[in-house]
Design a protein around this motif. Structure first.
Motif, PDB file in Angstrom:
ATOM      1  N   PHE A 162       8.442 -17.506  19.194  1.00 22.03           N
ATOM      2  CA  PHE A 162       7.335 -16.559  19.410  1.00 22.03           C
ATOM      3  C   PHE A 162       7.358 -15.417  18.398  1.00 22.03           C
ATOM      4  O   PHE A 162       6.384 -14.692  18.257  1.00 22.03           O
ATOM      5  CB  PHE A 162       7.387 -15.967  20.825  1.00 22.03           C
ATOM      6  CG  PHE A 162       7.159 -16.982  21.902  1.00 22.03           C
ATOM      7  CD1 PHE A 162       5.988 -17.731  21.928  1.00 22.03           C
ATOM      8  CD2 PHE A 162       8.111 -17.199  22.882  1.00 22.03           C
ATOM      9  CE1 PHE A 162       5.774 -18.678  22.915  1.00 22.03           C
ATOM     10  CE2 PHE A 162       7.909 -18.143  23.878  1.00 22.03           C
ATOM     11  CZ  PHE A 162       6.739 -18.881  23.886  1.00 22.03           C
ATOM     12  N   PHE A 163       8.475 -15.255  17.715  1.00 26.30           N
ATOM     13  CA  PHE A 163       8.569 -14.210  16.693  1.00 26.30           C
ATOM     14  C   PHE A 163       8.660 -14.826  15.299  1.00 26.30           C
ATOM     15  O   PHE A 163       8.987 -14.167  14.333  1.00 26.30           O
ATOM     16  CB  PHE A 163       9.781 -13.307  16.994  1.00 26.30           C
ATOM     17  CG  PHE A 163       9.667 -12.662  18.343  1.00 26.30           C
ATOM     18  CD1 PHE A 163       8.884 -11.525  18.513  1.00 26.30           C
ATOM     19  CD2 PHE A 163      10.281 -13.227  19.451  1.00 26.30           C
ATOM     20  CE1 PHE A 163       8.739 -10.951  19.767  1.00 26.30           C
ATOM     21  CE2 PHE A 163      10.137 -12.663  20.710  1.00 26.30           C
ATOM     22  CZ  PHE A 163       9.350 -11.517  20.870  1.00 26.30           C
ATOM     23  N   SER A 164       8.382 -16.115  15.220  1.00 27.32           N
ATOM     24  CA  SER A 164       8.427 -16.827  13.943  1.00 27.32           C
ATOM     25  C   SER A 164       7.141 -17.612  13.724  1.00 27.32           C
ATOM     26  O   SER A 164       7.147 -18.619  13.019  1.00 27.32           O
ATOM     27  CB  SER A 164       9.612 -17.797  13.926  1.00 27.32           C
ATOM     28  OG  SER A 164      10.771 -17.188  14.421  1.00 27.32           O
ATOM     29  N   GLY A 165       6.061 -17.183  14.368  1.00 31.52           N
ATOM     30  CA  GLY A 165       4.773 -17.823  14.113  1.00 31.52           C
ATOM     31  C   GLY A 165       4.133 -18.513  15.300  1.00 31.52           C
ATOM     32  O   GLY A 165       2.932 -18.748  15.302  1.00 31.52           O
ATOM     33  N   ALA A 166       4.911 -18.869  16.332  1.00 27.23           N
ATOM     34  CA  ALA A 166       4.333 -19.601  17.465  1.00 27.23           C
ATOM     35  C   ALA A 166       3.598 -18.662  18.417  1.00 27.23           C
ATOM     36  O   ALA A 166       3.990 -17.514  18.603  1.00 27.23           O
ATOM     37  CB  ALA A 166       5.429 -20.362  18.215  1.00 27.23           C
ATOM     38  N   ASN A 167       2.518 -19.175  19.036  1.00 30.35           N
ATOM     39  CA  ASN A 167       1.733 -18.340  19.961  1.00 30.35           C
ATOM     40  C   ASN A 167       1.368 -19.067  21.257  1.00 30.35           C
ATOM     41  O   ASN A 167       0.554 -18.584  22.024  1.00 30.35           O
ATOM     42  CB  ASN A 167       0.453 -17.865  19.268  1.00 30.35           C
ATOM     43  CG  ASN A 167      -0.548 -18.991  19.072  1.00 30.35           C
ATOM     44  OD1 ASN A 167      -0.201 -20.023  18.518  1.00 30.35           O
ATOM     45  ND2 ASN A 167      -1.763 -18.815  19.546  1.00 30.35           N
TER      46      ASN A 167
END
Ligand code: 5AD
Length: 360
Positions: free
Chosen positions: A299-304
């Motif tokens: 979630f802090f590396s591009g995933a949403n």
């Protein structure tokens, strides 16, 4: 562009140079193949900069919102023979199940009552469900509430895809798994890379929001090939993309192959965010299976996006694509509350929307 952008291997760049490259990518610069390969080779310290860049792009599009999609894995029967997948037809060691129409619809209603606005109907390639039955299920769910409905049921005829789109399906997930055509055809003896691309083209033509994706760490897959996988997502202009590590399943021909590297998978998610920008990217379950913190870090590396299984727990245990631990046997609403608390605990917000495609 300044000269640092031509350096072949960002793994060998100083942190300052790497920072400049990532900044350029945040601003829309498309790196060379060599640069992307270098980014996937970064160590923890360098990867931190890659992750931060991906997080900036993600926030510029989605803010701090995470979409929760509910997934109903409604049948584990599969006529496919994918060499990596536990559901493959040849795996006789697996107890199989099929959920009936009433069971699927009532599971969907319970999820909608619990707050789900986006539902995925997934199964093996199971000819036991005609398009009429699937269409009726979609119609009944839609008439209960107009949630986003995604299908993930594999390769079917164009007529099936059209019928189901007309029945109300909004989206379709069909991963390309690997863009290496030779490897693809070896891993999928029942089908071909060409056929998969044709399905994806048809789904787009029919107006589905389309998701693709691939596995990281397949036996025989090179780093260059992973870079090309990311570029294929960009070329396909996908609305969603699932990227996760390969996990070896003992009941398959790849049972002795090593698992994919979850850290590499995480870097690949970040690269996909920087290169493709707008697609919804899930923090995949497979990431979480190999690395407990891996899913949250995504979630802090591009995933949403995050997916939550919804079918009754006795079925979840049987839907064994790859071996994984099984959690507590909780009701749908309670599971959702816990997932929401987890997301909020990370300082993020739970989206109230359907999580439709973000189109430019
Ligand atoms: N490891 C990781 N992912 C897998 N999938 C199937 N088998 C495996 C495995 N062994 C993924 C594929 C497929 C999706 C249903 O699950 O990407 O599209």
């Amino acid at each position: 562009m300044s000269s640092h952008l031509e350096v072949a291997d960002p793994g060998r760049l100083s942190l300052e140079e790497l920072r400049q490259l990532v900044d350029a990518m945040v601003g829309g610069y498309l790196p060379t193949l060599d640069q992307m390969e270098g980014l996937l080779s970064l160590d923890r310290e360098g990867a931190e900069l890659l992750f931060q860049g991906a997080d900036r792009v993600k926030r510029s599009i989605f803010g701090d919102e995470v979409h929760i999609r509910g997934i109903i894995e409604f049948s584990s029967h599969c006529s496919g023979r994918c060499l990596y997948c536990g559901l493959r037809a040849d795996n006789r060691g697996l107890e199989r199940y099929r959920m009936g129409e009433e069971e699927i619809v009532s599971c969907a209603r319970e999820a909608i009552d619990a707050g789900y606005m986006s539902l995925v109907l997934q199964s093996g390639e199971d000819g036991g469900y005609t398009r009429e039955v699937l269409g009726r299920i979609i119609g009944r769910i839609k008439s209960y509430k107009d949630v986003g409905i995604t299908l993930s049921i594999g390769e079917r005829t164009y007529e099936d895809y059209r019928y189901l789109r007309d029945a109300g399906a909004d989206r379709f997930l069909m991963k390309h798994e690997t863009c290496d055509e030779v490897l693809y055809d070896r891993l999928h003896p029942h089908s071909s890379f060409r056929r998969r691309m044709e399905c994806l083209r048809q789904l787009k033509e029919l107006g589905y929001q389309v998701g693709s994706g691939f596995m990281v760490g397949l036996p025989g897959q090179s780093l260059r090939s992973i870079v090309l996988d990311v570029l294929l997502l960009r070329k396909l202009d996908v609305d969603m993309a699932g990227i996760g590590p390969f996990i070896s399943h003992p009941g398959t021909p790849l049972g002795d192959s090593p698992n994919g590297d979850p850290f590499l998978a995480l870097k690949t998610v970040a690269l996909a965010r920087l290169v493709c920008r707008r697609p919804h990217l899930p923090a995949t379950t497979a990431l979480g299976v190999l690395d407990r913190q891996g899913r949250d870090m995504a979630f802090f590396s591009g995933a949403n996006v995050v997916m939550q299984k919804l079918e009754p727990h006795r079925y979840r245990r049987m839907y064994e694509i790859y071996p994984k631990p099984h959690g507590e046997d909780l009701p749908i609403a309670e599971e959702r509350r816990r997932l929401e608390a987890l997301i909020e605990g990370l300082g993020l917000k739970v989206s109230k929307g359907r999580g439709d495609a973000v189109r430019p």
